[in-house]
Design an enzyme around this catalytic site. Structure first.
Site, short mmCIF file in Angstrom:
data_model
loop_
_atom_site.label_atom_id
_atom_site.label_comp_id
_atom_site.label_asym_id
_atom_site.label_seq_id
_atom_site.Cartn_x
_atom_site.Cartn_y
_atom_site.Cartn_z
N ILE A 123 0.82 -1.22 0.00
CA ILE A 123 0.00 0.00 0.00
C ILE A 123 0.85 1.27 0.00
O ILE A 123 0.37 2.34 -0.36
CB ILE A 123 -1.02 0.03 1.17
CG1 ILE A 123 -0.31 0.11 2.53
CG2 ILE A 123 -1.99 -1.15 1.12
CD1 ILE A 123 -1.20 0.68 3.63
N ASN B 33 7.31 3.62 4.82
CA ASN B 33 6.25 2.61 4.75
C ASN B 33 4.98 3.09 5.45
O ASN B 33 3.89 3.05 4.88
CB ASN B 33 6.75 1.32 5.39
CG ASN B 33 5.79 0.17 5.17
OD1 ASN B 33 5.54 -0.23 4.03
ND2 ASN B 33 5.22 -0.36 6.24
N THR C 243 -1.56 3.56 18.26
CA THR C 243 -0.97 3.05 19.49
C THR C 243 -1.20 4.00 20.67
O THR C 243 -1.28 5.23 20.47
CB THR C 243 0.56 2.83 19.32
OG1 THR C 243 1.16 2.74 20.60
CG2 THR C 243 1.23 3.96 18.58
N SER D 98 9.66 6.90 19.91
CA SER D 98 10.52 6.21 18.94
C SER D 98 10.08 6.66 17.55
O SER D 98 9.01 7.28 17.40
CB SER D 98 10.35 4.70 19.05
OG SER D 98 9.08 4.31 18.54
N TYR E 26 9.00 4.74 15.23
CA TYR E 26 7.72 4.05 14.99
C TYR E 26 6.56 4.84 15.58
O TYR E 26 5.55 5.10 14.91
CB TYR E 26 7.77 2.64 15.59
CG TYR E 26 6.40 2.09 15.91
CD1 TYR E 26 5.52 1.71 14.89
CD2 TYR E 26 5.95 2.00 17.24
CE1 TYR E 26 4.25 1.25 15.18
CE2 TYR E 26 4.68 1.54 17.53
CZ TYR E 26 3.83 1.17 16.49
OH TYR E 26 2.56 0.72 16.79
N HIS E 27 6.68 5.23 16.86
CA HIS E 27 5.59 5.97 17.48
C HIS E 27 5.37 7.31 16.78
O HIS E 27 4.25 7.78 16.67
CB HIS E 27 5.88 6.19 18.98
CG HIS E 27 5.80 4.93 19.78
ND1 HIS E 27 6.92 4.26 20.22
CD2 HIS E 27 4.74 4.19 20.19
CE1 HIS E 27 6.53 3.18 20.89
NE2 HIS E 27 5.23 3.11 20.88
N LYS F 50 3.04 7.05 13.96
CA LYS F 50 1.64 6.94 14.37
C LYS F 50 1.06 8.31 14.71
O LYS F 50 -0.12 8.56 14.52
CB LYS F 50 1.51 6.00 15.58
CG LYS F 50 1.90 4.57 15.27
CD LYS F 50 0.85 3.92 14.38
CE LYS F 50 1.14 2.46 14.17
NZ LYS F 50 0.12 1.76 13.41
N1 NAD Z 1 1.21 -5.93 18.22
C1 NAD Z 1 0.96 -4.99 19.12
O1 NAD Z 1 1.19 -5.16 20.34
C2 NAD Z 1 0.37 -3.66 18.68
C3 NAD Z 1 0.10 -2.70 19.66
C4 NAD Z 1 -0.44 -1.47 19.29
C5 NAD Z 1 -0.69 -1.21 17.95
N2 NAD Z 1 -0.41 -2.15 17.00
C6 NAD Z 1 -0.66 -1.81 15.59
O2 NAD Z 1 -1.43 -2.80 14.96
C7 NAD Z 1 -1.01 -2.95 13.60
C8 NAD Z 1 -0.69 -4.41 13.32
O3 NAD Z 1 0.33 -4.83 14.23
P1 NAD Z 1 0.85 -6.33 14.23
O4 NAD Z 1 1.40 -6.61 15.56
O5 NAD Z 1 -0.18 -7.20 13.64
O6 NAD Z 1 2.07 -6.19 13.22
P2 NAD Z 1 2.59 -7.23 12.12
O7 NAD Z 1 3.92 -6.73 11.67
O8 NAD Z 1 2.49 -8.63 12.63
O9 NAD Z 1 1.52 -7.05 10.95
C9 NAD Z 1 1.54 -6.00 10.02
C10 NAD Z 1 1.17 -6.58 8.66
O10 NAD Z 1 1.15 -5.52 7.70
C11 NAD Z 1 1.86 -5.92 6.55
N3 NAD Z 1 2.39 -4.69 5.92
C12 NAD Z 1 3.30 -3.83 6.43
N4 NAD Z 1 3.53 -2.83 5.54
C13 NAD Z 1 2.73 -3.06 4.48
C14 NAD Z 1 2.53 -2.40 3.24
N5 NAD Z 1 3.21 -1.30 2.91
N6 NAD Z 1 1.62 -2.91 2.37
C15 NAD Z 1 0.93 -4.03 2.66
N7 NAD Z 1 1.10 -4.71 3.81
C16 NAD Z 1 2.00 -4.24 4.71
C17 NAD Z 1 2.95 -6.87 7.05
O11 NAD Z 1 3.40 -7.77 6.06
C18 NAD Z 1 2.20 -7.61 8.19
O12 NAD Z 1 1.56 -8.77 7.73
C19 NAD Z 1 0.20 -2.04 13.41
O13 NAD Z 1 -0.16 -0.86 12.73
C20 NAD Z 1 0.64 -1.73 14.83
O14 NAD Z 1 1.23 -0.48 14.91
C21 NAD Z 1 0.11 -3.37 17.33
#
Ligand code: NAD
Length: 398
Positions: free
Chosen positions: A75, A119, A145, A188, A190-191, A194
């Site tokens: 995306i 990204n 987040t 960070s 990353y944050h 967001k």
């Molecule tokens: N895991 C946690 O504890 C947590 C906590 C708070 C927020 N989040 C948020 O939830 C969301 C998902 O987290 P997660 O733990 O499942 O992460 P993850 O890395 O397991 O999953 C993210 C998915 O998005 C895909 N992806 C990344 N960039 C992409 C792109 N440009 N095009 C298409 N696909 C893409 C990756 O291949 C992956 O399958 C994230 O945005 C993260 O910030 C997660």
């Protein structure tokens, strides 16, 4: 409802996709599989063996699940294909998980910092621009987040759901009140992405009336849901390494393999948590309660409880008979912080929070014990440091 699940192959996205399909929604998973590629680049694997996306989808149908489709698409880089997908599928909603989500990975080096910004910010902006260009009225449910509020001191104040009411003094001594986006304080790169997402949503909502629900999610723990437990090929990923492993799952996994629990810094850091089953449920609730056209961005705090890291380590140590190891902190952050969070929106929508319960903690320890032989212990330490000062501290001999 027709829903595109962006990032639906990931840790939060996969159980969410199967849950939405199970609830009767027409789900199309969109993912560029970058998370699987990062595992290869880092030389580490999910503790649980995970099937390919094709095997996952076949298994889901074989256990009687409503079929889902998969589109391999980036995306952040393939704008024209994303626009074409929106035009051909005409979804009513898009759930957006597709970002690089590890803070330590985002702080590893300049290449990972730049990748995370490119990204995450491009991906979110492409989605917003494509929705506007398509002319469709699509509700975006985005996974943000709790870290956007920052982990400094809030001086005992409760963190509201996205908006803060402030009083603004006027030259004549009078005051007016206004609701503003809660100030951000990213800890960070990353944050930071967001917090930028948040502004993109604010702008496109104001300018183009794009309907958005932004979920400020806490740290997700647990691994499987009732649905992903239906077949081994549906198993969810379990990250434990120093870059992608999140704190509570790491403690539970460390306890399972007899590795002293890695508490970085004082252990006084407080974080918000949510179990994967509640995360999945919250996304469904948000999707099924969209904002009206013209309504400002809805922001929900998607967390169920806050805990200090040291307190969590002691709880897990007592549960599983593990030792605790206090280590230098690779992060540049407050030694300790308070975190009192308002999460009324989901409670009012009917969420019954799954809180830290010994049974559920033990369940994760069991999963980790089962796959203990897949663990590469050398990948457990957190080696991505926020600054050169932190890097020196973590490399100094104990
Ligand atoms: N895991 C946690 O504890 C947590 C906590 C708070 C927020 N989040 C948020 O939830 C969301 C998902 O987290 P997660 O733990 O499942 O992460 P993850 O890395 O397991 O999953 C993210 C998915 O998005 C895909 N992806 C990344 N960039 C992409 C792109 N440009 N095009 C298409 N696909 C893409 C990756 O291949 C992956 O399958 C994230 O945005 C993260 O910030 C997660």
């Amino acid at each position: 409802m027709k829903v595109l699940v962006l990032g639906g192959d990931g840790f939060c996205g996969w159980p969410c996709a199967v849950n939405l399909a199970d609830a009767g929604h027409d789900v199309v998973i969109v993912d560029n599989l970058s998370r699987r590629k990062i595992d290869i680049d880092l030389g580490v694997e999910s503790l649980t063996p995970i099937a390919t996306i094709g095997e996952r989808l076949r298994a889901w149908e074989q256990v009687g699940g409503r079929p889902m489709r998969f589109v391999h698409l980036d995306i952040a880089q393939e704008y024209d294909r994303l626009l074409e997908l929106l035009r051909s599928e005409r979804p009513e909603a898009v759930v957006h998980f597709a970002e690089q989500r590890a803070a330590p990975y985002s702080m590893k080096n300049s290449a990972t910092k730049r990748y995370t910004v490119d990204n995450n910010v491009n991906g979110t902006h492409n989605l917003l621009a494509a929705i506007v260009e398509s002319g469709l009225d699509v509700h975006i449910v985005h996974l943000g987040t709790m870290g956007v509020y920052g982990y400094g001191s809030h001086r005992g104040a409760t963190i509201p759901e996205g908006y803060l009411t402030v009083e603004v003094p006027q030259p004549d001594g009078s005051r007016f009140t206004e609701k503003i986006l809660h100030p951000t304080d990213p800890g960070s790169v990353y944050h930071m992405t967001k917090t930028l997402d948040q502004l993109l949503f604010f702008y496109y909502n104001k300018n183009d009336a794009v309907r958005v629900t932004d979920l400020h999610q806490g740290i997700v723990w647990g691994t499987n849901t009732e649905l992903t437990d239906r077949d081994p090929r549906l198993t969810n990923r379990f990250d434990y390494d120093g870059d992608y492993g999140t704190v509570l799952n790491r403690f539970l996994m460390q306890a399972a393999i007899g590795y002293p629990l890695t508490v970085h810094g004082t252990g006084g850091q407080t974080r918000a948590f949510i179990h994967i089953r509640d995360s999945v449920r919250c996304v469904q609730l948000a999707l099924e309660h969209p904002p009206a056209r013209g309504e400002k961005v809805k922001i929900f705090n998607q967390m169920t409880e806050s805990h200090q890291i040291g307190e969590l380590a002691r709880k897990v140590a007592a549960l599983a008979g593990a030792a605790i190891n206090h280590l230098p902190n690779p992060r540049k952050e407050a030694l300790e912080n308070d975190l009192i969070v308002d999460n009324r929106c989901f409670i009012e929508l009917g969420l019954r929070p799954t809180t830290l319960d010994d049974g559920l903690l033990a369940e994760v320890v069991d999963v980790a014990r089962r796959w203990a032989d897949r663990c590469d212990r050398s990948r457990i330490p957190c080696l991505s440091a926020w600054t050169t000062r932190q890097a020196e501290a973590i490399r100094a001999p104990a």
